[in-house]
Design a protein around this motif. Structure first.
Motif, PDB file in Angstrom:
ATOM      1  N   THR A 140       0.824  -1.223   0.000  1.00  0.00           N
ATOM      2  CA  THR A 140       0.000   0.000   0.000  1.00  0.00           C
ATOM      3  C   THR A 140       0.853   1.265   0.000  1.00  0.00           C
ATOM      4  N   THR A 189       2.073   4.593  -0.972  1.00  0.00           N
ATOM      5  CA  THR A 189       1.320   5.578  -1.750  1.00  0.00           C
ATOM      6  C   THR A 189       2.149   6.159  -2.890  1.00  0.00           C
ATOM      7  N   ARG A 190       3.457   6.209  -2.705  1.00  0.00           N
ATOM      8  CA  ARG A 190       4.332   6.763  -3.735  1.00  0.00           C
ATOM      9  C   ARG A 190       5.591   5.929  -3.892  1.00  0.00           C
ATOM     10  N   GLY A 221      -0.278   1.614  -3.720  1.00  0.00           N
ATOM     11  CA  GLY A 221      -1.367   1.938  -2.790  1.00  0.00           C
ATOM     12  C   GLY A 221      -2.510   2.691  -3.453  1.00  0.00           C
ATOM     13  N   CYS A 222      -2.196   3.533  -4.429  1.00  0.00           N
ATOM     14  CA  CYS A 222      -3.243   4.294  -5.137  1.00  0.00           C
ATOM     15  C   CYS A 222      -4.172   3.341  -5.895  1.00  0.00           C
ATOM     16  N   ARG A 247      -6.308   1.229  -3.420  1.00  0.00           N
ATOM     17  CA  ARG A 247      -7.438   1.999  -2.870  1.00  0.00           C
ATOM     18  C   ARG A 247      -8.556   2.165  -3.889  1.00  0.00           C
ATOM     19  N   THR A 271      -4.844   9.487  -2.655  1.00  0.00           N
ATOM     20  CA  THR A 271      -3.772   8.644  -2.116  1.00  0.00           C
ATOM     21  C   THR A 271      -2.425   9.049  -2.704  1.00  0.00           C
ATOM     22  N   GLN A 328      -1.560  12.620  -1.432  1.00  0.00           N
ATOM     23  CA  GLN A 328      -1.517  12.747   0.034  1.00  0.00           C
ATOM     24  C   GLN A 328      -2.228  14.029   0.465  1.00  0.00           C
TER      25      GLN A 328
END
Lengths: 306, 306
Positions: A185, A187-188, A201-202, A205, B209, B212
């Motif tokens: 997960t 995010t980046r 993660g994006c 989700r 996500t 952020q």
């Protein structure tokens, strides 16, 4: 000597830690390399740890390389590394589906070639890889044909992520018996020069929102990555240290699994983030406070050479 | 007569409600039509409300049609409807950017033609519409050129959603001064026959996500949709009823804005979901309990014809 958490690892403390553990788990990006460059001194540290009888494993959330690809990259950068020492989320997702979930069917894969290869190596067929642009209108999307043999949806890093893939994942996951796995997960994905691109993660989700279900996450800080190492090597958590640059994945994984934890500052996290967690005295944040920190893992070098 | 919440609207209660309000806000899909079919009796209800001097507005989270496209569809289905009575999230997003956020720059748009048109009608230029497939590798993605005039990212429904769009949105939103708007957070777009495709909420969550950051949401249950109607027509919340088929958007919007609320059962929500909210006695869920419910808005017909 009782040591408070988040201590700088230096002087006699280094030898003390080396004596107290048999196993080293290293995150890769930001810890032993950055992009395509080894962290200076990191290959020597890894190679000397092995020479001194320590077992070394590489534990990464990145799903875009197979174990072989990682071992090859490491060798090129001067690390002594074997394929079997690499635990990436591509490999661990395959292990989870095959040995834990006992998947009997195909995977609908939002992910790249490496993930597909690791699944295939364990005999799991995949569908869905590559570009999948949208066509037609709402009814075409809703009626897009499914492969009846698909029994799991796996979401990893996929630069070909598209609305059509999201739609297919939703349809497969409408079946409550269809497994739902996310590699990680994050995010980046951080790149050199402070740059970053969207992480897995994006995508996880987005699919979770469409499916109205939560994915089973394989990557750190989920303990499954460590379970994989234990099941293959039987290592003792109490004599293992997790070395990483991220508090919310590497250090938290270590805390979750009862390992010693060592933060290195060559990656994405700064020391003040760790001390902020520590000073919060918040139960939820204590797992993100490392036992020790170093500026770089090269700080271990003198003790190993001595 | 004191009436408990979630009462069936029938008999003399209908006339009582009609006497107590001047303004009707209708959600569209599942309320006045389903797909391309009018709910039987719905056109007569809308037309008689107007004949009886009520003001009628159409308030929809769908961002894929302009006000004109909605008015045209309504006319075709037998509703007397004017463009200015339609408040969709495409139009309301444009109003928000122009008049509330005072945007001075272009929009990077993850969204379709209708959203682009509504923005352009208020003089806001957009970039980004249409397919945008990925190319090259990580460094190419991270270094993808940006339009320096973009000062806002808007995420609406976009069947051409892609990893490249996600990457560009992340880069624009790295600038803390760049506005970030989501048309709505509906997780799915329901179609006939119990089918569904992923809704705008999936795309908003993916971008949030990556960035952020949280998007400013225009659609129901955010009160902004109602603010738009008030600013143009000066209607009195106390003499307004919100009619919808969704508890978490329509009914919650009504509760958030101090409107009377009427649930109709021709759409996605069932009565037991409303009574479950009521019986929970949970403060967070009371906003999703409607004042009244009907099987279909055609239940209002006898009182209007009488």
């Amino acid at each position: 000597m009782a040591v408070s958490k988040c201590s700088r690892l230096s002087g006699p403390l280094i030898q003390e830690l080396l004596n107290s553990v048999d196993n080293f788990l290293f995150d890769c990006d930001g810890v032993i390399w950055r992009g395509d460059q080894a962290i200076p001194g990191a290959p020597e540290v890894i190679n000397l740890l092995k020479k001194n009888g320590k077992r070394v494993f590489f534990v990464t959330n990145n799903s875009t390389k197979t174990r072989e690809m990682y071992a090859e990259k490491m060798t090129k950068l001067g690390f002594q590394a074997k394929t079997e020492e690499v635990f990436g989320t591509a490999y661990c997702s395959a292990v989870f589906l095959k040995h834990i979930a006992k998947l009997d069917g195909k995977v609908y894969l939002i992910g790249g070639n490496a993930l597909s290869k690791e699944l295939q190596k364990l005999g799991i067929q995949t569908v869905g890889s590559g570009p999948d642009p949208v066509f037609g209108g709402q009814s075409d999307w809703a009626d897009v044909p499914l492969d009846p043999e698909v029994k799991a949806v796996v979401v990893g890093f996929d630069e070909h992520f598209s609305y059509m893939k999201l739609t297919k994942a939703l349809k497969y996951l409408n079946n409550a018996n269809c497994l739902f796995v996310g590699t990680n997960t994050d995010t980046r994905l951080p790149l050199e020069g402070g740059r970053a691109v969207p992480g897995t993660g994006c995508l996880v989700r987005a699919v979770e929102t469409a499916a109205q279900r939560k994915a089973q996450i394989i990557g750190k800080p989920s303990h499954f990555m460590f379970d994989c190492v234990v099941s293959e090597y039987g290592i003792d958590p109490a004599r293992t240290v997790m070395v990483g640059d991220r508090l919310d994945t590497d250090i938290l994984l270590g805390s979750n699994c009862g390992l010693k934890t060592l933060l290195t500052l060559t990656g994405v996290c700064h020391l003040d983030e760790a001390t902020a967690h520590q000073e919060s005295h918040c139960a939820e944040r204590t797992g993100m406070v490392p036992d020790y920190y170093v500026e770089t893992i090269a700080d271990l070098l003198p003790a190993l050479q001595g």
